[in-house]
Every structure is written in C-alpha cells, then in structure tokens.
Design a protein around this motif. Structure first.
Motif, PDB file in Angstrom:
ATOM      1  N   LYS B 154       5.458  -6.351  -4.154  1.00 36.08           N
ATOM      2  CA  LYS B 154       4.381  -5.695  -3.416  1.00 36.08           C
ATOM      3  C   LYS B 154       4.955  -4.996  -2.197  1.00 36.08           C
ATOM      4  O   LYS B 154       5.945  -5.437  -1.626  1.00 36.08           O
ATOM      5  CB  LYS B 154       3.350  -6.726  -2.986  1.00 36.08           C
ATOM      6  CG  LYS B 154       2.473  -7.160  -4.132  1.00 36.08           C
ATOM      7  CD  LYS B 154       1.284  -7.925  -3.635  1.00 36.08           C
ATOM      8  CE  LYS B 154       0.351  -8.229  -4.803  1.00 36.08           C
ATOM      9  NZ  LYS B 154      -0.650  -9.218  -4.427  1.00 36.08           N
ATOM     10  N   LYS B 155       4.286  -3.926  -1.833  1.00 39.90           N
ATOM     11  CA  LYS B 155       4.638  -3.225  -0.597  1.00 39.90           C
ATOM     12  C   LYS B 155       4.399  -4.186   0.574  1.00 39.90           C
ATOM     13  O   LYS B 155       3.331  -4.795   0.689  1.00 39.90           O
ATOM     14  CB  LYS B 155       3.745  -1.989  -0.482  1.00 39.90           C
ATOM     15  CG  LYS B 155       3.897  -1.183   0.777  1.00 39.90           C
ATOM     16  CD  LYS B 155       5.105  -0.275   0.706  1.00 39.90           C
ATOM     17  CE  LYS B 155       5.187   0.600   1.967  1.00 39.90           C
ATOM     18  NZ  LYS B 155       6.540   1.107   2.170  1.00 39.90           N
ATOM     19  N   ASP B 200       8.265   1.908   8.585  1.00 40.88           N
ATOM     20  CA  ASP B 200       7.818   1.558   7.235  1.00 40.88           C
ATOM     21  C   ASP B 200       8.684   0.424   6.680  1.00 40.88           C
ATOM     22  O   ASP B 200       9.867   0.297   7.019  1.00 40.88           O
ATOM     23  CB  ASP B 200       7.916   2.800   6.332  1.00 40.88           C
ATOM     24  CG  ASP B 200       7.005   2.678   5.120  1.00 40.88           C
ATOM     25  OD1 ASP B 200       6.253   1.688   5.035  1.00 40.88           O
ATOM     26  OD2 ASP B 200       7.042   3.579   4.257  1.00 40.88           O
ATOM     27  N   SER B 201       8.103  -0.419   5.855  1.00 42.11           N
ATOM     28  CA  SER B 201       8.877  -1.485   5.197  1.00 42.11           C
ATOM     29  C   SER B 201       9.656  -0.882   4.038  1.00 42.11           C
ATOM     30  O   SER B 201       9.429   0.258   3.638  1.00 42.11           O
ATOM     31  CB  SER B 201       7.931  -2.571   4.703  1.00 42.11           C
ATOM     32  OG  SER B 201       7.017  -2.008   3.780  1.00 42.11           O
ATOM     33  N   LYS B 203      10.957   0.096   0.438  1.00 40.42           N
ATOM     34  CA  LYS B 203      10.255   0.479  -0.777  1.00 40.42           C
ATOM     35  C   LYS B 203      10.235  -0.741  -1.718  1.00 40.42           C
ATOM     36  O   LYS B 203      11.268  -1.382  -1.933  1.00 40.42           O
ATOM     37  CB  LYS B 203      11.029   1.627  -1.429  1.00 40.42           C
ATOM     38  CG  LYS B 203      10.373   2.228  -2.657  1.00 40.42           C
ATOM     39  CD  LYS B 203      11.213   3.411  -3.172  1.00 40.42           C
ATOM     40  CE  LYS B 203      10.819   3.770  -4.592  1.00 40.42           C
ATOM     41  NZ  LYS B 203      11.255   2.800  -5.593  1.00 40.42           N
ATOM     42  N   PRO B 204       9.091  -1.116  -2.250  1.00 39.27           N
ATOM     43  CA  PRO B 204       9.061  -2.270  -3.154  1.00 39.27           C
ATOM     44  C   PRO B 204       9.859  -1.978  -4.424  1.00 39.27           C
ATOM     45  O   PRO B 204       9.928  -0.836  -4.871  1.00 39.27           O
ATOM     46  CB  PRO B 204       7.580  -2.451  -3.462  1.00 39.27           C
ATOM     47  CG  PRO B 204       6.917  -1.188  -3.079  1.00 39.27           C
ATOM     48  CD  PRO B 204       7.781  -0.491  -2.073  1.00 39.27           C
TER      49      PRO B 204
END
Lengths: 303, 303
Positions: B154-155, B200-201, B203-204
């Motif tokens: 998951k993102k 931003d986290s 990329k899943p």
C-alpha cells in the motif's frame, strides 16, 4: 550377511538442532527396509548417499506425523523418478486413506504398484517373510495405536569347507545337501559326515524397533534377547511424569528395558527438542545398561 | 518499509542437489507470509535462521506435493511448540480436507485457530488486505487448478519534514493531516502548504509469484509492471515440448514474459532435477531479459 541400520532421523515430534524426525534404513543382505518416515526422510537419504529407489519395504509404526509425514513425498519422488517395481507398505490402515486423498487431489496416478498391508496394534503378528528375514509387530502402548517391529534374520545354510571338498574330489551335486546339514553315504562307500565338511553359519540376529511407547511390561516378551534393541528415549528420568503423561519412555527406563529383556545392545533415540546435547541421556542410560549407544543421524550401526 | 523475499526451496517436483521443493518467505514490514510449502520447509526456515512462529499467513498455489507437502509438518510443529495465535491459510479447498484427515488420525486437536480461505483458479480476485498490503490471485495455466499471487504494497503516508515543522512551532496535532497530504489554513492566519512540510513516501512495490504454469498470455495482465516477478523456469528452451506437455515454462519464456509485462526484475526458480548447475538457465533468461536473477536458497531478494 549384512544386517545393519542407519539412522536417518532421531528427533521426536519436531525437527530441531539439525535433528530430523524419526526414520531408519535397515539393510539386510543388501535389501533395504525403511522404518518410519518423518518429514525430510528423502532429503536425509540423499544426504547420506542412499538411493530411495532401493527401498522395497516400508514399515510405519503409527500415525503421529513425526513418523510418517515424509512418506507421501518419498512415494511421489519415486513415481516422478520412474519407478516401476512394487513397494510394500506395512502401516495402520488409515495411512492408505491419507495417501490416497493426496494422490487424488494432485491427480497423480502412481505408476508402480503400492501394496498396502494394514497393521493392527492388538496383538503381535508375523507380517512379513522372505528368504532373509521375518518381521513381527510389537504391540506398544502409545496415545494412538502403535506397533514396533521385530526383524529376525533367518538361519543361513551351513558354510562348505570348499578346500577339503575339492581335495577329496567330492562332486558338487552333494553340496546343497551338505549345506543343509545332511550326512551322506556315497555310492562308492564313503560316508560324508556333515560336520567334517561344513561349518555352522552365523547365529541369526534380531533387531527390535520400539518407536513410541510407555514403559509397559506387556511388550517385553516380544523383544526378549534381541541383539540390538532400538528404544525411544524421549526424556531424562527427571521428566518421568511428562513421559507417562505423553506415553513416552525415559533414558533410564529404556536402559532398564534392555536389561530386563536381555538385549545385547541398546540404541536410544527419539529425543525431545528440549535436549540440545544428548550426552546426559546417554550417561543416564549407561548407568543402568552399559552397552548403550546414541542413535546419531547418518551413522550405521551393525546389529 | 521492508519488502523482501527469501527463497526456501527452488527445486521442482523432487528435492535434489541440495535444492528443496518450492517455498518462499515474504517479509513485508516485519510481517511474514509463507508462499508455498514443499517438504522440509520447516527445516529450511530453521537452517536460515527464521522463526516459523512469526508466520501468520500462508499462500499455497496448488496441490502438487512439491508445493505443499511441508505444510502439515509445519502446522504440527507450531502446535507442539505452543502456538496460540491464529494462522490464515489461502489455498485450494481440498487442502483443508487433506489437513483435517491427518489431524484426525493423529488425534491432534490444534490449539491455535486455523482460518482457511479457499482460493479459486477461475478468475483473479483480491483475497487479502491489511495495513501494509493487498494480495490478489493470478490465474495460472497448470495441469491442476493453480493460482499465483500478486502482493501489492500500500502507498504509505507522506513523510513529515520534522525539522521545519519544529522550527516553525507548528503544533503536532496538525501532523496526521499533513501526512495525509492535506493543505491547512491555521487560525493564526498561516497557510501550511502540504508540499512545503512533507515529502512523498516511496512508490509502493509489487511482487508477483507465478509458481507452475504454461506460457499463457491470459495471465499477463495480472502481472503487468511489477517490481519483481518470480516466475517458474523449470526447463531450458530446448525442452519446450516437455514444458508444454507438463504445463511448465522455459527460462527463455520466463524472460519473454518479464519483458512483455514490463517487470523491473525477474527471479527464476522451480528448476528441474535434470539441471545440476543453474548457470545455463540464467544465461538463457538474461539473453532476453537482462535483469534476471536465479532464486538461490537462503538468499533474500529485495523487491
């Protein structure tokens, strides 16, 4: 005649400390008999340089997983490796149901015959015989029906003293009868006393395999005077309550049983996962019965 | 967040050359997911230093023994080692029947809950979701019903730039909304643009597991653009006829599939027992798809 057993697994219940669940390979006159078959037995056979394809007989003592979870994989691999010759399995009846359902859902039609002979844990019976050996069940006392197995070598024919026979020009046609212990009066008047021309063969040996059981005198008659007694020895005697509760035996009890039944040698195995080192179990058994050895994986013991 | 897979078994059909039948351990954010479970998987886990007790989810692709014969032993050992917490098993429905009959005859009442979720090989479905990941089935084309599994991270929430937030005395009560990407207008008149205070986290990532299958374009959509594609690669392409006959894939085909579906990385495994060394399989795959690796037992691959 070769009569020896190789330990493939010596652990009880779960694999641990590089010890695998129970399995043994009996070699009697270069025929191979598998006794119990815990998970990973086929890998153990490979590791120790044995060909699974040479096994023609399998004996399963009971249906706790540490004694049979490896069988379906072994049978499948034999199939995939092209086996054609039959295999005989001696085991509690339900094992056939367990194997059948697994072959069914994998849509596997095993291309070699599996001859399944159901064992019963009510009384000791002879379940096998060939030219080398007979096998009898031993009625053990475990939480579920469980039989041990008594492997009894057959008495071999007498050995010819070939030099003497040849020097006296005795026709080879008399050899078979001499080997059987017959005295002969030849047409030329010579009397052939069997004992002059042959020597007795080795005393036949007995291997008793007692997998999982409570100390219970009722099975002692079945294992009396054997050459090598393999007996489970799950716990040290300080754990006697636990042994009784789970229908297992302590190292001390295994040694007492060997002593009481007149075994020449005791091999202990089926060690609880609580024992990282096995020396204390061996020491405890030896304190009662000197001729005790630890069943070590990969080691072959002469019976 | 950790997202990596450790190979526990890389052999097809039978164990050989010290290679075990198929099993993989997926670690997603320190939760452990077992994918297939050939004979000896519990021993492999121990060998490579993993605790079986940490596994809460098991995914079985199909009911050929080299993909599940180790499960009954693993579940039994968890029971014997005192497990209480539940385990979820995703597998073809018949596996429950196979497990149940074995527990029945060993008179074992497993003391932890087994939640069994039957998979269907008719169409791709989402079968699992938690905070870290979703899992979907991949409909493969094998001799018996078989699903692969697509593990999709998951993102994650955006990461706060803590230094900046603290230097501007922004109250921690705003942090959760900032992490969710919300812009804020504070009561004191300040406007907090989310992009100024968070990044931003990652990329899943996606891991696709294709256990046993014929080359078949129908499942390619299910595995499109994944980060790591594990694909069986039982044979060299010179054995294409045999691959087609047994519903397996060649190394060349696995590489073609990785290329056609836009995988970032390909991991090949499920090697036939005819290959003592694996380099030719790797060479063949790399000739088509450069980013290929061999699934080596005991090795952990970042996804």
């Amino acid at each position: 005649m070769k009569f020896e057993v190789t330990i493939l697994g010596s652990s009880s219940a779960t694999p641990v400390y590089n010890r695998n669940p129970t399995a043994q390979l009996l070699n009697c006159n270069e025929k191979f008999y598998l006794i119990d078959c815990g998970e990973g037995t086929q890998q153990q056979l490979m590791k120790f340089g044995f060909k699974a394809s040479k096994i023609d007989f399998v004996f399963i003592s009971h249906l706790h997983g540490d004694h049979y979870f490896g069988l379906i994989g072994l049978l499948s691999s034999l199939h995939l490796n092209g086996r054609i010759k039959p295999i005989k399995i001696f085991a509690p009846a339900a094992l056939l149901e367990i194997l059948t359902i697994q072959f069914k859902y994998s849509e596997t039609v095993i291309r070699y015959p599996i001859e399944f002979i159901a064992t019963e844990a009510d009384e000791s019976r002879q379940i096998f015989e060939n030219a080398d050996m007979t096998v009898e069940t031993i009625v053990l006392n475990h939480r579920i029906p469980c039989t041990g197995f008594k492997f009894v070598q057959k008495k071999r024919l007498r050995k010819l003293i070939i030099e003497k026979l040849e020097s006296e020009n005795i026709d080879v046609e008399y050899y078979p009868l001499l080997k059987r212990g017959v005295d002969l009066a030849l047409p030329d008047g010579r009397a052939l006393l069997n004992s002059d021309y042959t020597i007795d063969s080795e005393k036949p040996k007995t291997y008793c395999y007692c997998s999982d059981t409570l100390f219970d005198e009722r099975y002692f008659n079945s294992i009396r005077d054997c050459d090598t007694l393999y007996h489970e020895s799950t716990f040290l005697h300080e754990m006697l309550d636990r042994a009784n509760q789970t229908h297992h035996t302590t190292a001390l009890q295994a040694a007492q049983i060997a002593k009481m039944t007149g075994a020449a040698k005791l091999l202990i195995g089926h060690f609880s996962s609580r024992y990282k080192t096995l020396q204390p179990l061996l020491d405890e058994a030896i304190s009662v019965f000197e001729h005790t050895e630890i069943a070590l994986e990969g080691v072959t013991y002469s019976i």
